[in-house]
Design an enzyme around this catalytic site. Structure first.
Site, PDB file in Angstrom:
ATOM      1  CG  ASP A 193     -19.123 -33.956   7.956  1.00  0.00           C
ATOM      2  OD1 ASP A 193     -19.295 -32.761   7.626  1.00  0.00           O
ATOM      3  OD2 ASP A 193     -19.459 -34.908   7.241  1.00  0.00           O
ATOM      4  CB  SER A 202     -17.912 -42.528  -1.238  1.00  0.00           C
ATOM      5  OG  SER A 202     -16.945 -42.087  -0.310  1.00  0.00           O
ATOM      6  CB  ILE A 241     -13.942 -39.056   0.588  1.00  0.00           C
ATOM      7  CG1 ILE A 241     -14.011 -38.267  -0.729  1.00  0.00           C
ATOM      8  CG2 ILE A 241     -13.654 -40.540   0.325  1.00  0.00           C
ATOM      9  CD1 ILE A 241     -14.997 -38.807  -1.739  1.00  0.00           C
TER      10      ILE A 241
END
Length: 285
Positions: A81, A214, A234
């Site tokens: 990511d 989140s 998350i």
């Protein structure tokens, strides 16, 4: 089983549920994530981000993330990511990651297109998928991504028409959009632009990704998914859960690392299961 994004996000897009990406920087996080996925029969995306590499080096993480995904009873994507450098993205592909998010969102539009198009071509030769970002998701103070503040966040929101052009040119498999979220823990309740999510979803034919998940309310998540979000990132929530697990171990008189690990894994697992239920990915293996 080890899969790429298309194998789990295309069904999610079609049936209007979402799959969570849960970042892992150590074995405890990875165990909690996989246990949650297997217990609930949920597909899952597990990985790391370039800003998290100081806490878990990429090559070392690959030693257990990829094998755990291959052995899992549910579909698991191993995702890199917010790749900030071409070199690290290529390294992740060589190490067996099945998905790459190449973040060129702070570049000019033309550079973003050029760089992501190049990486997408390469990743597809590996059988991997690519997520791009258009617009820019900001950072809350103290987030892992940094401490930048945008005076007018809406100026960086994703434009639906530009999104269509971006997808057509780059050939990416998933698109991260900026619609009002930010990385890290929120001090104030965010306001998501749900109409913009719908407009972007209607303009492109690939799954959409929500970063900075989140801390959002359950209603925010449900509405975002109904409007077209298929992947939700998350980390802060499960990172916090791990720390709470360690605190609970201390409270129970556990002072050795080996005594603390089961507490941490269980706390992480419960936090992940909570999100899987909220995203409606349970039983979607």
């Amino acid at each position: 089983m080890l899969v790429n994004l298309n194998e789990i996000l295309l069904p999610a897009k079609k049936k209007k549920y979402a799959v969570g990406l849960f970042n892992s920087v150590n074995l405890e996080l990875a165990r909690g994530i996989i246990q949650a996925a297997e217990e609930t029969g949920s597909p899952v995306i597990m990985g790391t981000a370039e800003v998290l590499l100081p806490y878990g080096p990429l090559e070392e993480l690959s030693y257990f993330l990829v094998p755990m995904a291959k052995k899992a009873k549910v579909p698991v994507v191993i995702h890199y990511d917010h790749g900030l450098t071409f070199e690290k993205c290529i390294q992740a592909l060589k190490l067996g990651f099945t998905s790459i998010m190449y973040d060129c969102s702070t570049d000019t539009y033309e550079e973003n297109v050029r760089k992501v198009k190049e990486l997408t071509y390469i990743a597809h030769q590996f059988g991997a998928t690519v997520e791009g970002e258009l617009g820019h998701v900001g950072d809350n103070e103290g987030s892992a991504e940094g401490d930048s503040h945008l005076s007018d966040p809406s100026a960086f929101y994703t434009d639906p028409e530009q999104a269509k052009d971006y997808v057509n040119q780059t050939k990416i498999d998933a698109l991260a959009i900026a619609v009002g979220t930010a990385h890290g823990a929120y001090k104030f309740k965010p306001k998501l632009d749900f109409d913009r999510i719908s407009a972007i979803s209607n303009s492109v034919d690939i799954p959409l990704v929500l970063h900075g998940g989140s801390g959002l309310s359950d209603d925010d998540f449900k509405m975002a998914i109904q409007r077209g979000i298929s992947k939700v990132n998350i980390f802060t929530d499960i990172n916090d859960a791990s720390a709470i697990g360690a605190q609970n171990a201390f409270a129970d008189g556990k002072k050795c690392l080996t005594d603390m690990i089961p507490y941490e894994v269980e706390a992480i697992k419960k936090a992940v299961i909570s999100k899987m239920k909220l995203f409606d990915s349970v039983g979607r293996r």
